[in-house]
Write a protein that holds these residues in place. Structure first.
Motif, mmCIF file in Angstrom:
data_model
loop_
_atom_site.group_PDB
_atom_site.id
_atom_site.type_symbol
_atom_site.label_atom_id
_atom_site.label_comp_id
_atom_site.label_asym_id
_atom_site.label_seq_id
_atom_site.Cartn_x
_atom_site.Cartn_y
_atom_site.Cartn_z
ATOM 1 N N ASN A 1 -8.443 -33.620 54.031
ATOM 2 C CA ASN A 1 -7.996 -33.692 55.539
ATOM 3 C C ASN A 1 -6.892 -32.904 55.377
ATOM 4 O O ASN A 1 -6.569 -32.772 56.314
ATOM 5 N N THR A 2 -7.480 -31.679 54.444
ATOM 6 C CA THR A 2 -6.141 -30.636 54.661
ATOM 7 C C THR A 2 -6.321 -30.000 56.145
ATOM 8 O O THR A 2 -7.635 -29.938 56.282
ATOM 9 N N ARG A 3 -5.525 -28.542 56.679
ATOM 10 C CA ARG A 3 -6.050 -27.590 57.731
ATOM 11 C C ARG A 3 -5.732 -26.199 57.003
ATOM 12 O O ARG A 3 -4.454 -26.490 56.348
ATOM 13 N N VAL A 4 -6.963 -25.702 57.084
ATOM 14 C CA VAL A 4 -6.405 -24.487 57.030
ATOM 15 C C VAL A 4 -5.351 -23.522 57.830
ATOM 16 O O VAL A 4 -5.753 -23.849 59.067
ATOM 17 N N ILE A 5 -4.831 -22.784 56.556
ATOM 18 C CA ILE A 5 -3.844 -22.192 58.355
ATOM 19 C C ILE A 5 -4.247 -20.949 57.822
ATOM 20 O O ILE A 5 -5.033 -19.655 57.301
ATOM 21 N N VAL B 1 -5.248 -22.239 52.010
ATOM 22 C CA VAL B 1 -5.615 -21.274 52.591
ATOM 23 C C VAL B 1 -7.083 -20.947 52.793
ATOM 24 O O VAL B 1 -7.402 -19.650 52.595
ATOM 25 N N ALA B 2 -8.199 -21.876 52.126
ATOM 26 C CA ALA B 2 -8.972 -21.828 52.377
ATOM 27 C C ALA B 2 -9.442 -23.142 52.644
ATOM 28 O O ALA B 2 -9.521 -24.237 51.879
ATOM 29 N N ALA B 3 -11.227 -23.038 53.396
ATOM 30 C CA ALA B 3 -11.261 -24.690 53.424
ATOM 31 C C ALA B 3 -11.829 -25.822 52.557
ATOM 32 O O ALA B 3 -12.546 -25.468 51.404
ATOM 33 N N PRO B 4 -12.262 -26.671 52.705
ATOM 34 C CA PRO B 4 -12.468 -27.719 51.977
ATOM 35 C C PRO B 4 -13.876 -27.580 52.558
ATOM 36 O O PRO B 4 -14.724 -28.853 53.152
ATOM 37 N N THR B 5 -15.102 -26.736 51.965
ATOM 38 C CA THR B 5 -16.214 -26.297 52.456
ATOM 39 C C THR B 5 -17.700 -27.489 52.642
ATOM 40 O O THR B 5 -18.048 -27.701 53.388
ATOM 41 N N ALA B 6 -17.197 -28.470 51.794
ATOM 42 C CA ALA B 6 -18.441 -29.287 51.916
ATOM 43 C C ALA B 6 -18.171 -30.199 53.074
ATOM 44 O O ALA B 6 -18.949 -31.016 53.563
ATOM 45 N N GLY B 7 -16.783 -30.064 53.385
ATOM 46 C CA GLY B 7 -16.782 -31.020 55.028
ATOM 47 C C GLY B 7 -16.564 -30.600 56.212
ATOM 48 O O GLY B 7 -17.178 -30.941 57.577
ATOM 49 N N HIS C 1 -3.889 -14.667 60.450
ATOM 50 C CA HIS C 1 -5.868 -14.627 60.711
ATOM 51 C C HIS C 1 -6.311 -15.546 60.484
ATOM 52 O O HIS C 1 -5.460 -15.611 58.687
ATOM 53 N N MET C 2 -7.315 -15.912 59.639
ATOM 54 C CA MET C 2 -7.761 -17.014 58.934
ATOM 55 C C MET C 2 -8.084 -15.884 57.636
ATOM 56 O O MET C 2 -8.798 -14.979 58.341
#
Length: 344
Positions: free
Chosen positions: A60-64, A175-181, A145-146
């Motif tokens: 459940n991390t959030r990308v900043i 600083v990177a998305a958990p992309t599978a989610g 910026h993302m």
């Protein structure tokens, strides 16, 4: 094993630089870790692949918006990528510039945000920001910026603010998305709950080191970067109850795998709050995870090594060759895989 053992040829046009309009419309490449059997499905078929009582564990991390552009006092341009927020006003960051700033150097960013370089810690720079009545994370949300992965080869756009996040993101720090989610939408989550599939949430704040190339020949000589994780007791209890019923634990993404397996290093899963540098490669004995949903990973990467440990090296390298042949979309905004663990 050698790093070169994890090489595969990937045509550039298979790298997904933009997401599909609907999250759950991605394709799903299923690999049986024991038989090596392949199935080509759609992501929403996850509903058919899970059973009531199974446990799905999400990160459940959030990308900043961790990338900032600015200049030094000398006028020289800099690019900063925050690796980790340390407190309300300071962070560790990567800095790209013609010359690295020295301690005491003043930096100015878009929007007038200012910082001082306090100290260098190996490849990272400690920055102290000038902020009043606002947390650094809030300032980044306003001016940053993302941090899209470098292989996308494009600037971030407004739409990335929403699409480069999971729908269940909660705790800022990655600083990177958990992309599978990224493939899960609210409708699919509701359907899983209706079927009786349980869910739990861990936290791993993905660092920029996830894209760092492996610079050794023998993979056992590689040292993983550390990332902060949280595996609360509620997750541990959910795992224990799932196993006791004879159901399965599905990790959504390699980040969830690293959380669960770190917390299971002593045998039975226990709460864990702190840094992990666990490195999973072929030969690793998985203690908790039975199933894995993951995106396609970079050649010669530690993430490809992890999934090869999970579903079998030969199976995974054959699967990647098949994925290229079948024109799957690769990396963060690409398609997904559903893997079952290879029995030892």
């Amino acid at each position: 094993m050698q790093v070169k053992d994890f090489h595969f040829d990937l045509p550039d046009e298979l790298i997904a630089r933009y997401p599909l309009e609907k999250r759950s419309d991605s394709r799903l490449f299923c690999v049986d870790g024991n038989s090596g059997e392949f199935q080509h499905r759609q992501f929403f078929d996850v509903l058919d692949l899970l059973e009531p009582g199974d446990l799905v564990v999400f990160n459940n991390t959030r990308v900043i918006p961790a990338r900032m552009f600015g200049q030094k006092a000398s006028g020289g341009k800099i690019e900063v990528l925050v690796e980790r927020v340390l407190d309300e006003r300071s962070a560790l960051a990567h800095i790209r510039s013609s010359r690295s700033p020295k301690p005491g150097a003043e930096l100015t960013f878009e929007g007038g945000l200012k910082a001082t370089m306090v100290a260098r810690h190996d490849d990272l720079f400690e920055l102290q920001f000038e902020l009043q009545d606002v947390h650094l994370v809030e300032a980044l949300e306003q001016f940053g910026h993302m941090p899209l992965p470098p292989y996308m080869k494009r600037e971030d756009e407004l739409s990335d603010r929403e699409r480069y996040q999971t729908v269940y993101n909660e705790k800022p720090g990655a600083v990177a998305a958990p992309t599978a989610g990224l493939h899960f939408d609210d409708a699919l989550l509701d359907r899983l709950a209706e079927k009786g599939v349980n869910k739990a949430f861990v936290t791993l704040h993905v660092g920029a080191g996830t894209f760092r190339p492996v610079k050794v020949d023998n993979i056992q000589d590689h040292k993983m970067h550390a990332e902060y994780i949280e595996v609360p007791e509620a997750v541990c209890q959910a795992v224990r109850e799932t196993k006791a019923r004879g159901n399965r634990v599905l990790a959504v993404g390699t980040t969830s795998v690293r959380c669960l397996e770190t917390a299971s290093q002593d045998g039975e899963i226990q709460p864990f709050f702190g840094d992990t540098d666990i490195f999973i490669f072929p030969g690793y004995q998985f203690r908790t995870v039975d199933l894995l949903i993951t995106n396609f990973h970079l050649p010669e990467s530690t993430l490809l090594m992890l999934v090869s440990a999970f579903a079998g090296y030969e199976h995974m390298m054959a699967a990647y060759k098949e994925a290229v042949a079948q024109r799957y979309r690769f990396f963060s905004y690409g398609d997904a895989m559903f893997l079952s663990k290879k029995d030892r």
